[in-house]
Design an enzyme around this catalytic site. Sequence first.
Site, PDB file in Angstrom:
ATOM      1  N   ALA A  63       1.316  -1.118   0.036  1.00  0.00           N
ATOM      2  CA  ALA A  63       0.318  -0.207   0.116  1.00  0.00           C
ATOM      3  C   ALA A  63       1.208   1.549  -0.607  1.00  0.00           C
ATOM      4  CB  ALA A  63      -1.172  -0.148   1.359  1.00  0.00           C
ATOM      5  N   VAL A  89       4.252  -1.042   3.222  1.00  0.00           N
ATOM      6  CA  VAL A  89       3.840   0.219   2.624  1.00  0.00           C
ATOM      7  C   VAL A  89       5.591   0.477   1.559  1.00  0.00           C
ATOM      8  CG1 VAL A  89       4.323   2.672   3.778  1.00  0.00           C
ATOM      9  CG2 VAL A  89       3.468   0.719   5.700  1.00  0.00           C
ATOM     10  N   LYS A  90       4.546   1.053   0.339  1.00  0.00           N
ATOM     11  CA  LYS A  90       5.010   1.830  -0.459  1.00  0.00           C
ATOM     12  C   LYS A  90       6.133   2.714  -0.516  1.00  0.00           C
ATOM     13  CE  LYS A  90       4.721   0.203  -4.736  1.00  0.00           C
ATOM     14  NZ  LYS A  90       3.565  -0.476  -6.245  1.00  0.00           N
ATOM     15  N   ILE A  91       7.077   3.301  -0.071  1.00  0.00           N
ATOM     16  CA  ILE A  91       7.695   4.522  -0.384  1.00  0.00           C
ATOM     17  C   ILE A  91       8.563   4.742  -1.032  1.00  0.00           C
ATOM     18  CG2 ILE A  91       9.118   6.401   0.804  1.00  0.00           C
ATOM     19  CD1 ILE A  91       8.409   5.088   3.459  1.00  0.00           C
TER      20      ILE A  91
END
Length: 229
Positions: A63, A89-91
């Site tokens: 996400a 978590v996508k960053i």
Amino acid sequence: MKIFLDTARLDEIQQAVDWGVCDGVTTNPSLHSRAVAHEGDNAIGYRERILRIADIVDGPISAECVTRTTVELIAEARELASWHPSVVVKIPIDGPGLAAIKALSEEGIRINTTLIFSLNQALLAARAGAAYVSPFVGRLDDIGENGIGLVADTVNLLDRFNLPAQVIAASLRNTDHTAEAARVGAHVATIPFPVLEQMQRHPLTDKGIQAFLDDWHKAEAALRAQPVS
């Protein structure tokens, strides 16, 4: 090589799971927007979408953060990670992103560093503590660079220096991309649903299936035509 589905559409994810070939899912704001457009009046919000995906898939679900400062990224990532244990978590890779990745990974939050277009970026993301690094194959090919080459170099780099991050080959446009990602040792390929459909097909397979069916029907017709003794 594990296969993730690069989509936010629940129907596509369910189909891939039914086929037994979906180890996880990657989403992003663009994919969520397309899913909302597809669902029309039945559209759901991003949190609800992630939770429904988690009900379908027993594996990591990426996400993506949409804030840009380190403080905002950390707060948003904590919120996303709280939704479900499967959330990764996508960053995106940049200075604020790296600082957030370091802080979050130290808290035990898994990070998928996205929008990687160079070996330098992959190295920095892995050193900052990312669980996954995602080199974008198709977008590099679009500008005349070698996307699969970057995947191969990243796999070799992480292996050489014993960095624990896994390589997700992303922005895969066709079945050749997927096969090449496997050939160079990507840990994961994240694949659009139409490419996943194409992977199971070959003209000779279609021809062979039809030939078997035709021969079966011929044999059955011949048996039915025999005189009854």
